[in-house]
Motif scaffolding. Structure first.
Motif, short mmCIF file in Angstrom:
data_model
loop_
_atom_site.label_atom_id
_atom_site.label_comp_id
_atom_site.label_asym_id
_atom_site.label_seq_id
_atom_site.Cartn_x
_atom_site.Cartn_y
_atom_site.Cartn_z
N VAL A 262 38.19 15.80 103.04
CA VAL A 262 37.79 16.11 104.19
C VAL A 262 38.77 17.31 104.79
O VAL A 262 38.36 17.96 105.65
N PHE A 263 39.77 17.56 103.93
CA PHE A 263 40.63 18.80 104.58
C PHE A 263 40.59 19.81 103.57
O PHE A 263 41.08 20.93 104.02
N ILE A 264 40.08 19.75 102.62
CA ILE A 264 40.13 21.05 101.46
C ILE A 264 39.62 22.06 101.84
O ILE A 264 40.44 23.23 101.73
N ARG A 265 38.44 22.20 102.65
CA ARG A 265 37.99 23.44 102.99
C ARG A 265 38.92 24.09 104.07
O ARG A 265 39.16 25.20 104.10
N SER A 266 39.50 23.15 104.99
CA SER A 266 40.56 23.78 105.82
C SER A 266 41.95 24.39 105.17
O SER A 266 42.47 25.36 105.44
N GLY A 267 42.14 23.56 103.89
CA GLY A 267 43.15 23.93 103.32
C GLY A 267 43.20 25.39 102.61
O GLY A 267 43.95 25.99 102.34
N CYS A 268 41.92 25.64 101.95
CA CYS A 268 41.48 26.87 101.38
C CYS A 268 41.68 27.95 102.39
O CYS A 268 42.03 29.10 102.04
N TYR A 269 41.39 27.70 103.73
CA TYR A 269 41.67 28.83 104.95
C TYR A 269 43.30 29.27 105.17
O TYR A 269 43.25 30.36 105.02
N ASN A 270 44.01 28.11 104.88
CA ASN A 270 45.33 28.61 105.23
C ASN A 270 46.01 28.86 104.15
O ASN A 270 47.22 29.83 104.32
N GLN A 271 45.84 28.44 102.78
CA GLN A 271 46.71 28.81 101.55
C GLN A 271 45.82 29.01 100.47
O GLN A 271 44.63 28.70 100.26
N ASP A 272 46.50 29.70 99.47
CA ASP A 272 45.64 30.08 98.16
C ASP A 272 45.81 28.77 97.46
O ASP A 272 47.03 28.46 96.83
N VAL A 273 44.97 27.79 97.54
CA VAL A 273 45.12 26.64 96.80
C VAL A 273 44.38 26.59 95.55
O VAL A 273 44.11 25.35 94.63
N ALA A 274 43.92 27.55 94.89
CA ALA A 274 43.09 27.31 93.60
C ALA A 274 43.82 26.89 92.38
O ALA A 274 43.22 26.07 91.99
N ALA A 275 45.17 27.26 92.28
CA ALA A 275 46.05 26.62 91.34
C ALA A 275 46.12 25.26 91.48
O ALA A 275 46.16 24.44 90.68
N PHE A 276 46.78 24.98 92.89
CA PHE A 276 46.93 23.67 93.18
C PHE A 276 45.89 22.67 92.99
O PHE A 276 46.10 21.54 92.42
N PHE A 277 44.68 23.09 93.08
CA PHE A 277 43.46 22.19 92.84
C PHE A 277 43.04 22.37 91.53
O PHE A 277 42.45 20.99 91.06
N THR A 278 43.33 23.31 90.67
CA THR A 278 42.91 23.31 89.26
C THR A 278 43.75 22.24 88.58
O THR A 278 43.08 21.29 87.83
N LYS A 279 45.01 21.73 89.12
CA LYS A 279 45.79 20.89 88.54
C LYS A 279 45.33 19.46 88.93
O LYS A 279 45.10 18.45 88.27
N TRP A 280 44.98 19.41 90.44
CA TRP A 280 44.70 18.15 90.72
C TRP A 280 43.41 17.50 90.70
O TRP A 280 43.32 16.37 90.23
N ASN A 281 42.46 18.42 90.42
CA ASN A 281 41.06 18.13 89.93
C ASN A 281 40.89 17.37 88.51
O ASN A 281 40.35 16.46 88.21
N VAL A 282 42.18 17.91 87.65
CA VAL A 282 42.14 17.31 86.39
C VAL A 282 42.70 15.62 86.53
O VAL A 282 42.21 14.81 86.11
N ASP A 283 43.75 15.60 87.56
CA ASP A 283 44.12 14.18 88.12
C ASP A 283 43.03 13.39 88.45
O ASP A 283 42.90 12.14 88.17
N LEU A 284 42.12 13.90 89.28
CA LEU A 284 41.10 13.20 89.79
C LEU A 284 40.09 12.76 88.82
O LEU A 284 39.56 11.63 88.59
N MET A 285 39.60 13.78 87.78
CA MET A 285 38.66 13.29 86.79
C MET A 285 39.40 12.32 85.77
O MET A 285 38.63 11.30 85.25
N ASP A 286 40.59 12.14 85.79
CA ASP A 286 41.12 11.19 84.88
C ASP A 286 41.18 9.77 85.39
O ASP A 286 41.29 8.83 84.56
N THR A 287 40.77 9.50 86.61
CA THR A 287 40.61 8.51 87.23
C THR A 287 38.95 8.02 86.95
O THR A 287 38.96 6.38 87.19
N GLN A 288 38.11 8.68 86.45
CA GLN A 288 36.81 8.19 86.32
C GLN A 288 36.86 6.88 85.43
O GLN A 288 37.31 6.88 84.41
#
Length: 417
Positions: free
Chosen positions: A194-220
């Motif tokens: 719910v916050f990720i789009r706002s997070g992208c406005y404020n900071q460059d979070v491309a690398a931050f979420f590159t890492k975390w999306n792997v964490d997320l996929m690992d939970t499937q």
């Protein structure tokens, strides 16, 4: 006697050929130092240092004490009416550091293996009254560069934006957490999406979420559901939480125009869509204030939203057959939503702000139903004296929905209330 010691597990049994790679995210660093703005003694020997800002991190302690003098520091976000540090919201978290003096002049210490979410520091055990310089706040978070800013003529909105930015700093610490203070501090997937789009406005979070999306996929799991938290998770499912598996990669693609994220995780996102017939209702509009939205309605709405995003993802990757399949599934899901939850007069089940926003913002209604639902949404806002009445899942789409239906005036009135 080392006869009962065991050799360390180096992990080779888990993976004979471990992947050696550069860290894919951004490092966590000490980002800012905050001096003590106010020092008080609400109780004898109980000193409270006010650092003026809620943040995540720790303190630097500068002290001259006697050898063996035990200094105890407790951390909190608020004060009790008597001026002592409020800690009830921490639940079982101790949020306590202890330092024992060596007693050989000035000693400077910072912890190495913890962080806290706090503004106030309660210090006890001192043999002499402290000065404000004894405690300095060290703000710590992932070093994602600030890329956006906001300022307007309304001081309250400027302060609100500043609070949002500090909230992002405090929670974007290695993983996107729910809070930096209590006995939880987990990468909740609902909070994140719910916050990720706002997070992208404020900071460059491309690398931050590159890492975390792997964490997320690992939970499937084997049926296709994603975890409620990542990387440490306690259970699967819940609409609006597990949908982060599609929403977060899509958002990074949408904002940065980088297809690597959606290409890397496409198969897992597709598995998630295939599992939709087995979805459970989950948390609903968590912490909804003053209204209730049917959980099965939210399930259907979020399913439709994730399918919409998968159409965009499949188109971006040139997967035309998949995109056509998802379009058919979307029409079916929209039809189910209209048949099951929308009445003849355009009222949507639950008659809540969240229900109308989901119908409108996720484009689940006919043109006639949209006009009716927009009127009902305005009525629900007026009935709440122009205040929001939504939870986790309604909050991020309330103001955008009002903008979409041409009611910027109501959006501004709501946010200023």
């Amino acid at each position: 006697n080392e006869s009962h010691w065991f050799a360390v597990n180096v992990g080779s049994a888990l993976n004979e050929k471990p992947l050696i790679q550069a860290y894919p995210g951004v490092p966590v660093r000490k980002m800012q130092e905050l001096p003590t703005l106010k020092l008080s003694e609400p109780q004898s020997g109980n000193f409270v240092f006010d650092l003026g800002q809620n943040f995540s991190g720790w303190i630097r302690l500068k002290v001259k004490g006697k050898a063996g003098e035990k200094i105890v520091m407790r951390f909190g976000e608020m004060l009790n009416p008597d001026g002592t540090v409020y800690t009830e919201n921490l639940r079982s978290a101790r949020a306590t550091d202890t330092y024992i003096c060596k007693g050989d002049g000035e000693e400077i210490w910072e912890p190495h293996f913890t962080f806290h979410g706090f503004r106030y520091v309660e210090v006890t055990g001192l043999s002499a009254k402290p000065t404000p310089e004894m405690v300095t706040g060290i703000a710590v978070h992932s070093d994602a560069p600030i890329t956006g800013s906001f300022e307007c003529s309304d001081p309250m909105l400027n302060k609100l934006y500043n609070n949002i930015l500090w909230g992002q700093r405090s929670n974007y610490l290695e993983v996107p957490t729910d809070c930096p203070r209590r006995d939880e501090r987990l990468g909740w997937t609902g909070d994140t999406q719910v916050f990720i789009r706002s997070g992208c406005y404020n900071q460059d979070v491309a690398a931050f979420f590159t890492k975390w999306n792997v964490d997320l996929m690992d939970t499937q799991n084997e049926v296709g559901s994603f975890g409620r938290q990542a990387p440490v998770f306690h259970g699967y499912g819940s609409p609006g939480w597990e949908d982060a598996g599609v929403i977060c990669p899509w958002t990074i693609y949408h904002v940065y125009g980088d297809v690597r994220m959606i290409r890397q995780h496409y198969d897992q996102m597709a598995r998630f869509i295939e599992y939709f017939d087995e979805r459970k209702e989950g948390y609903g509009d968590w912490h909804s204030y003053g209204s209730q939205t049917p959980k099965d309605l939210i399930l259907t709405a979020y399913s439709a939203y994730s399918i919409q995003l998968m159409i965009e993802i499949a188109d971006a990757l040139g997967k035309k057959e998949d995109a056509a399949k998802y379009r058919q599934l979307l029409e079916k899901t929209k039809g189910e939503f209209q048949k099951k939850y929308v009445q003849e007069d355009g009222r949507i089940a639950g008659n809540s702000q969240t229900a109308y926003c989901m119908g409108l913002y996720y484009d689940l209604l006919t043109d006639r139903q949209r006009e009716q639902a927009a009127a009902h949404l305005v009525e629900r806002i007026k009935a709440k004296d122009y205040h929001l009445s939504v939870g986790f899942l309604g909050a991020p789409i309330l103001l955008p929905t009002l903008t979409e239906i041409g009611r910027n005036d109501l959006a501004y009135r709501l946010i200023q209330n």
